[in-house]
Scaffold this motif. Structure first.
Motif, PDB file in Angstrom:
ATOM      1  N   LEU A  14       0.833  -1.206   0.000  1.00  0.00           N
ATOM      2  CA  LEU A  14       0.000   0.000   0.000  1.00  0.00           C
ATOM      3  C   LEU A  14       0.870   1.258   0.000  1.00  0.00           C
ATOM      4  CD1 LEU A  14      -2.833  -1.009   2.514  1.00  0.00           C
ATOM      5  CD2 LEU A  14      -3.037  -0.712   0.043  1.00  0.00           C
ATOM      6  N   THR A  15       1.994   1.206   0.705  1.00  0.00           N
ATOM      7  CA  THR A  15       2.921   2.341   0.694  1.00  0.00           C
ATOM      8  C   THR A  15       3.534   2.524  -0.691  1.00  0.00           C
ATOM      9  OG1 THR A  15       3.442   1.872   3.019  1.00  0.00           O
ATOM     10  CG2 THR A  15       4.926   3.340   1.825  1.00  0.00           C
ATOM     11  N   ILE A  16       3.929   1.421  -1.319  1.00  0.00           N
ATOM     12  CA  ILE A  16       4.500   1.489  -2.672  1.00  0.00           C
ATOM     13  C   ILE A  16       3.460   1.996  -3.665  1.00  0.00           C
ATOM     14  CG2 ILE A  16       5.432   0.097  -4.558  1.00  0.00           C
ATOM     15  CD1 ILE A  16       6.667  -1.722  -2.395  1.00  0.00           C
ATOM     16  N   MET A  17       2.210   1.546  -3.521  1.00  0.00           N
ATOM     17  CA  MET A  17       1.148   1.998  -4.427  1.00  0.00           C
ATOM     18  C   MET A  17       0.877   3.490  -4.259  1.00  0.00           C
ATOM     19  SD  MET A  17      -1.329  -1.317  -4.028  1.00  0.00           S
ATOM     20  CE  MET A  17      -2.676  -0.691  -5.038  1.00  0.00           C
ATOM     21  N   CYS A  18       1.072   3.998  -3.051  1.00  0.00           N
ATOM     22  CA  CYS A  18       0.941   5.444  -2.846  1.00  0.00           C
ATOM     23  C   CYS A  18       2.034   6.183  -3.619  1.00  0.00           C
ATOM     24  CB  CYS A  18       1.028   5.752  -1.355  1.00  0.00           C
ATOM     25  SG  CYS A  18       0.929   7.500  -0.974  1.00  0.00           S
TER      26      CYS A  18
ATOM     27  N   ILE B  45       0.815  11.150 -10.942  1.00  0.00           N
ATOM     28  CA  ILE B  45       0.087  12.421 -10.987  1.00  0.00           C
ATOM     29  C   ILE B  45       1.031  13.619 -10.889  1.00  0.00           C
ATOM     30  CG2 ILE B  45      -1.581  13.841  -9.717  1.00  0.00           C
ATOM     31  CD1 ILE B  45      -3.085  11.285  -9.048  1.00  0.00           C
ATOM     32  N   CYS B  46       2.017  13.536 -10.022  1.00  0.00           N
ATOM     33  CA  CYS B  46       2.904  14.687  -9.820  1.00  0.00           C
ATOM     34  C   CYS B  46       4.093  14.706 -10.776  1.00  0.00           C
ATOM     35  CB  CYS B  46       3.411  14.701  -8.373  1.00  0.00           C
ATOM     36  SG  CYS B  46       2.102  14.866  -7.131  1.00  0.00           S
TER      37      CYS B  46
ATOM     38  N   PHE C 162       1.999  12.521   3.473  1.00  0.00           N
ATOM     39  CA  PHE C 162       2.738  13.553   2.743  1.00  0.00           C
ATOM     40  C   PHE C 162       2.521  13.403   1.236  1.00  0.00           C
ATOM     41  CE2 PHE C 162       6.629  14.806   0.483  1.00  0.00           C
ATOM     42  CZ  PHE C 162       6.698  16.146   0.848  1.00  0.00           C
ATOM     43  N   SER C 163       2.534  12.159   0.739  1.00  0.00           N
ATOM     44  CA  SER C 163       2.340  11.932  -0.702  1.00  0.00           C
ATOM     45  C   SER C 163       0.965  12.400  -1.140  1.00  0.00           C
ATOM     46  CB  SER C 163       2.527  10.448  -1.022  1.00  0.00           C
ATOM     47  OG  SER C 163       3.842  10.029  -0.732  1.00  0.00           O
ATOM     48  N   TYR C 164      -0.055  12.123  -0.341  1.00  0.00           N
ATOM     49  CA  TYR C 164      -1.404  12.519  -0.738  1.00  0.00           C
ATOM     50  C   TYR C 164      -1.618  14.025  -0.633  1.00  0.00           C
ATOM     51  CZ  TYR C 164      -3.616   8.181  -1.970  1.00  0.00           C
ATOM     52  OH  TYR C 164      -3.968   7.045  -2.641  1.00  0.00           O
ATOM     53  N   VAL C 165      -0.906  14.675   0.263  1.00  0.00           N
ATOM     54  CA  VAL C 165      -0.958  16.146   0.293  1.00  0.00           C
ATOM     55  C   VAL C 165      -0.416  16.703  -1.019  1.00  0.00           C
ATOM     56  CG1 VAL C 165       0.015  18.203   1.376  1.00  0.00           C
ATOM     57  CG2 VAL C 165      -0.873  16.353   2.800  1.00  0.00           C
ATOM     58  N   GLN C 166       0.703  16.154  -1.481  1.00  0.00           N
ATOM     59  CA  GLN C 166       1.270  16.594  -2.754  1.00  0.00           C
ATOM     60  C   GLN C 166       0.367  16.217  -3.930  1.00  0.00           C
ATOM     61  OE1 GLN C 166       4.054  18.485  -2.806  1.00  0.00           O
ATOM     62  NE2 GLN C 166       3.948  18.326  -0.571  1.00  0.00           N
ATOM     63  N   ILE C 167      -0.256  15.053  -3.864  1.00  0.00           N
ATOM     64  CA  ILE C 167      -1.157  14.616  -4.938  1.00  0.00           C
ATOM     65  C   ILE C 167      -2.356  15.543  -5.040  1.00  0.00           C
ATOM     66  CG2 ILE C 167      -2.786  12.800  -5.589  1.00  0.00           C
ATOM     67  CD1 ILE C 167      -0.713  10.764  -4.569  1.00  0.00           C
ATOM     68  N   PHE C 168      -2.984  15.846  -3.908  1.00  0.00           N
ATOM     69  CA  PHE C 168      -4.170  16.708  -3.934  1.00  0.00           C
ATOM     70  C   PHE C 168      -3.817  18.120  -4.390  1.00  0.00           C
ATOM     71  CE2 PHE C 168      -6.245  13.867  -0.547  1.00  0.00           C
ATOM     72  CZ  PHE C 168      -6.799  13.066  -1.533  1.00  0.00           C
ATOM     73  N   ARG C 169      -2.650  18.614  -4.003  1.00  0.00           N
ATOM     74  CA  ARG C 169      -2.229  19.936  -4.484  1.00  0.00           C
ATOM     75  C   ARG C 169      -2.055  19.918  -5.994  1.00  0.00           C
ATOM     76  NH1 ARG C 169       2.852  21.913  -1.110  1.00  0.00           N
ATOM     77  NH2 ARG C 169       2.654  23.595  -2.644  1.00  0.00           N
TER      78      ARG C 169
ATOM     79  N   PHE D  82      -8.723  12.121  -9.401  1.00  0.00           N
ATOM     80  CA  PHE D  82      -9.277  11.708  -8.111  1.00  0.00           C
ATOM     81  C   PHE D  82      -9.762  10.269  -8.162  1.00  0.00           C
ATOM     82  CE2 PHE D  82      -9.930  16.266  -6.790  1.00  0.00           C
ATOM     83  CZ  PHE D  82      -9.127  16.181  -5.668  1.00  0.00           C
ATOM     84  N   SER D  83     -10.336   9.846  -9.282  1.00  0.00           N
ATOM     85  CA  SER D  83     -10.879   8.493  -9.377  1.00  0.00           C
ATOM     86  C   SER D  83      -9.787   7.433  -9.322  1.00  0.00           C
ATOM     87  CB  SER D  83     -11.682   8.335 -10.671  1.00  0.00           C
ATOM     88  OG  SER D  83     -10.831   8.409 -11.808  1.00  0.00           O
ATOM     89  N   THR D  84      -8.560   7.796  -9.713  1.00  0.00           N
ATOM     90  CA  THR D  84      -7.466   6.833  -9.628  1.00  0.00           C
ATOM     91  C   THR D  84      -6.878   6.757  -8.224  1.00  0.00           C
ATOM     92  OG1 THR D  84      -5.803   8.494 -10.259  1.00  0.00           O
ATOM     93  CG2 THR D  84      -6.860   7.241 -12.044  1.00  0.00           C
ATOM     94  N   CYS D  85      -7.119   7.788  -7.398  1.00  0.00           N
ATOM     95  CA  CYS D  85      -6.527   7.828  -6.063  1.00  0.00           C
ATOM     96  C   CYS D  85      -7.496   7.391  -4.962  1.00  0.00           C
ATOM     97  CB  CYS D  85      -6.042   9.239  -5.737  1.00  0.00           C
ATOM     98  SG  CYS D  85      -4.731   9.831  -6.798  1.00  0.00           S
TER      99      CYS D  85
END
Length: 277
Positions: A57-61, A68-69, A159-166, A181-184
């Motif tokens: 799950l960490t690797i998939m993040c 995305i980034c 931290f990764s999802y904060v960067q993804i959402f930004r 968003f649908s992929t995350c």
């Protein structure tokens, strides 16, 4: 992403097959016993698959973050060889973690009885049966190290999802934001379910602890996430969503039809009698 989903599905299947078949066997045959070696094997495989799943799950993040980034670098950072190496590292981490905990726990002398009070062999309940204070402290130290590593992975995911959402919020088109968003969201839902059930199991206050609650919590973190993960990821498939919608519509309409037909049958069939008790 598909390669990691395949590995994640294997860990989910492993978690379910480690605990549920033995629990079903005990329920069907009205027994509550498990051998000493069977208990050790159950703990090893359960923590092996659980640790590998959280690593995946960490690797998939990280996979979602790069996609995305840094989409232009995706092929370089996450090529087939890099994905294979990261998946192998996840499985190796799970194996090492499970081996250390199982060897440390079952090297302790057990002198507090043999009743676990759970539907499967769970590490904290086995430790309660130990009478070796030094070995107990050693295992608690291993658990604290594991908890620190898990917390580090959790911080990385946040931290990764904060960067993804930004990055997603900077996409100009609404369709592009919706697609990103649908992929995350499926991955975020799986991580939230995994972390919330595990955290509640480990951090619940002792004052509210009781055998029935402990049993429910164990089911929540050991059975529910692996069972729901395939469904959560499958809901991205439009054909599957259409099939579920059609099935639900057919079930409701079929139930209504069956209800009216059985009512008519009971009104007009003189041979139909009330059941006797």
């Amino acid at each position: 992403m598909g390669f990691f989903l395949l590995n994640l599905s294997l860990t989910d299947l492993g978690c379910i097959c480690t605990t549920v078949p033995k629990a079903m066997h005990n329920s069907l045959w009205d027994t509550t016993t498990i051998s000493y070696m069977g208990c050790a094997a159950q703990i090893f495989f359960f923590y092996f698959f659980l640790s590998a799943e959280f690593s995946l799950l960490t690797i998939m993040c990280y996979d979602r973050y790069v996609a995305i980034c840094k989409p232009l670098h995706y092929g370089t950072l996450l090529g087939s060889r890099a994905c294979a190496h990261m998946a192998a590292a996840a499985w190796a981490t799970g194996f090492l973690n499970a081996l250390l905990h199982t060897a440390s726990t079952f090297s302790l002398p057990l002198c507090q009885g043999n009743a676990l009070g759970q539907f499967f062999c769970e590490l904290p309940h086995v430790l309660k049966l130990s009478c070796s204070h030094s070995g107990y402290r050693r295992e608690i130290g291993l658990i604290m190290i594991t908890a620190c590593l898990v917390f580090g992975c959790f911080i990385f995911i946040v931290f990764s999802y904060v960067q993804i959402f930004r990055a997603v919020l900077r996409i100009p088109s609404q369709q592009g934001r919706h697609k990103a968003f649908s992929t995350c969201l499926p991955h975020l839902a799986v991580v939230s379910l995994f972390v919330s059930t595990g955290a509640f199991s480990d951090l619940k206050p002792p004052s509210i602890s009781s055998p029935p609650l402990d049993l429910v919590v164990s089911v929540l973190y050991s059975v529910v996430p692996p069972a729901l993960n395939p469904l959560i990821y499958s809901l991205r498939n439009q054909e599957l969503k259409d099939a579920i919608r059609k099935m639900m519509t057919g079930c409701f309409s079929g139930a209504t039809t069956c209800l009216f037909s059985s009512a008519e049958h009971s009104l007009y069939n003189p041979l139909l009698t009330q059941p006797s008790f």
